[in-house]
Motif scaffolding. Structure first.
Motif, PDB file in Angstrom:
ATOM      1  N   TRP A   1       0.660  -1.804   0.302  1.00 30.81           N
ATOM      2  CA  TRP A   1       0.081  -0.198  -0.126  1.00 30.81           C
ATOM      3  C   TRP A   1       0.871   1.404   0.186  1.00 30.81           C
ATOM      4  O   TRP A   1       2.027   1.583   0.918  1.00 30.81           O
TER       5      TRP A   1
ATOM      6  N   ALA B   1      -6.089   6.135   4.550  1.00 30.00           N
ATOM      7  CA  ALA B   1      -5.272   5.567   5.004  1.00 30.00           C
ATOM      8  C   ALA B   1      -4.702   4.988   6.099  1.00 30.00           C
ATOM      9  O   ALA B   1      -4.849   3.488   6.335  1.00 30.00           O
TER      10      ALA B   1
ATOM     11  N   ILE C   1      -5.275   1.064   7.693  1.00 34.57           N
ATOM     12  CA  ILE C   1      -4.213  -0.369   8.106  1.00 34.57           C
ATOM     13  C   ILE C   1      -4.492  -0.044   9.557  1.00 34.57           C
ATOM     14  O   ILE C   1      -4.016  -1.517   9.661  1.00 34.57           O
TER      15      ILE C   1
ATOM     16  N   THR D   1      -4.364  -8.497   6.406  1.00 32.39           N
ATOM     17  CA  THR D   1      -2.955  -7.240   5.941  1.00 32.39           C
ATOM     18  C   THR D   1      -1.968  -7.524   4.211  1.00 32.39           C
ATOM     19  O   THR D   1      -2.040  -8.485   3.791  1.00 32.39           O
TER      20      THR D   1
ATOM     21  N   THR E   1       4.023  -1.385   3.665  1.00 34.13           N
ATOM     22  CA  THR E   1       2.819  -0.353   3.930  1.00 34.13           C
ATOM     23  C   THR E   1       3.636   1.055   3.893  1.00 34.13           C
ATOM     24  O   THR E   1       4.942   0.799   4.689  1.00 34.13           O
TER      25      THR E   1
END
Length: 430
Positions: free
Chosen positions: A53, A88, A92, A101, A105
């Motif tokens: 990400w 975000a 997250i 997950t 990231t």
């Protein structure tokens, strides 16, 4: 190229800390949340799917580097998912709480401790990349209790942008000291700027990042060396608050100054509404696009003026972290190692306008020959960072609120220091 809006780091930490604290994943960790030794990555090329990400401009440009990595590692496939900065925190925190997950990231340094406190990230494998490859401040910002949980991707700090033509008209030069700073701002205002200096007054994510360096420049420290208590009720903090307040008292900064909406600072500089502003490296390409050939004659960039003790500025940037629940941590770490090679870091810098955290990438990225970005290299030698604690979101809120009260003249600096010490002590550092 204009940088897309990035969520102020304090807001990112706010949104992360609340849902994660409620989930209590540390209770499910048999180690009690203590760091465990990171397994070394395997020999040979990366393999398998690697999901990453990334936010903002970085999320748009990282696929270019990922394609090169895929070509060099035919058995691997990196997929970059661009995530808006505003989304975000929820994405997250939800991913960590559920255990579902991606592999890695992009995060901001100030949010790292909040994630690590929940056991959400894996420590960096020993020897992944030599520590000496990175800017020292950026590397330090990856460490929690001495353990690195992320690898720096890019770094930024704050410098002074100003209207060079107005400075020439006023007969003033870029300030080197606090005393010169006041004279300089007044000169820009007398030369035609509505505000000699733009300072944020209460905006979370902006105010604390501008206010706290004044405290550092006066010789203040926010906490003791062991991160056991706050130390803001001191003469040094009061001196920094006094200097911040002086710009409003002298009438060169607006008591309701704002950096929002995103992108307006550079436009106000171009329009001459503000004579100077403390801001980051993303302003350079934005101003060059707006001004074209006039940039070099109208815009100056200088390191922050020194206070009684130093000329420290705020250090920020972006880091890459691998989730504890990553499906392909080996591949993720190899991709991060690839991004840390000078040639790849330079390519990423050219694509995004970011300042690479890998110091050897500055020259091939063309940053050392550009006078504007060269100033950032100088400023990076004098920076400070937020305390690496999970409560930073609440701490930032306190500084932003008191900055607003001081700017608007409703609270004296000495009393503000006492009240902040009390509030911060109630929040704590754990």
């Amino acid at each position: 190229m204009f940088r897309q809006k990035r969520l102020p780091v304090a807001i990112l930490a706010v949104a992360v800390a609340i849902p994660l604290a409620a989930c209590g994943r540390a209770d499910d960790d048999p180690t009690g949340g203590a760091p465990t030794a990171a397994p070394a990555i395997s020999e040979g090329p990366a393999t398998g799917d690697i999901r990453v990400w990334a936010m903002g401009t970085e999320g748009e440009k990282l696929p270019e580097i990922a394609n090169a990595f895929n070509a060099a590692n035919p058995g691997a496939n990196v997929t970059i998912t661009a995530v808006p900065w505003d989304d975000a925190p929820t994405k997250i925190s939800t991913a960590i709480a559920s255990g579902e997950t991606p592999d890695a990231t992009l995060i901001n340094p100030s949010a790292l401790a909040s994630f690590v406190a929940t056991g959400g990230f894996a420590p960096v494998p020993s020897g992944l990349v030599a520590d000496s490859a990175f800017d020292a401040g950026a590397l330090q910002a990856t460490k929690i209790d001495g353990t690195s949980y992320s690898v720096p991707l890019y770094v930024d700090t704050r410098t002074l942008f100003y209207r060079k033509d107005l400075a020439d008209k006023a007969g003033v030069q870029a300030p080197k000291t606090w005393d010169e700073f006041t004279t300089f701002a007044k000169g820009l205002q007398e030369a035609g700027a509505e505000q000699g200096l733009l300072l944020p007054t209460g905006e979370l994510g902006f105010t604390e990042q501008t206010l706290i360096p004044f405290l550092w420049q006066a010789g203040a420290e926010l906490t003791d060396a062991g991160l056991t208590k706050f130390t803001v009720d001191t003469p040094e903090v009061v001196a920094g608050l006094e200097k911040y307040r002086s710009f409003f008292v002298d009438g060169v900064a607006s008591r309701t100054g704002t950096y929002e909406p995103w992108g307006s600072v550079e436009q106000r500089l171009v329009d001459g509404k503000i004579g100077a502003a403390i801001n980051g490296p993303w302003l350079v390409p934005a101003l060059k696009e707006l001004l074209g050939a006039e940039y070099s004659t109208k815009i100056g960039v200088a390191s922050l003026p020194a206070g009684p003790k130093n000329a420290k500025s705020w250090l920020d940037g972006g880091q890459l972290a691998v989730f504890k629940d990553a499906k392909n941590p080996d591949g993720a770490w190899k991709f991060i190692r690839y991004l840390s090679q000078p040639e790849q870091a330079a390519a990423f810098s050219r694509a995004t306008g970011d300042l690479p955290a890998v110091t050897a990438a500055w020259e091939p990225a063309g940053l050392t020959t550009d006078p504007s970005t060269a100033v950032f290299s100088e400023q990076l030698t004098a920076t400070g960072t937020a305390p690496a604690v999970a409560t930073w979101n609440q701490i930032a809120n306190v500084f932003a609120r008191y900055g607003e009260r001081i700017a608007r003249g409703t609270l004296e600096p000495a009393e503000a220091a006492k009240q902040m010490q009390s509030e911060l002590s109630g929040i704590g550092l754990e």
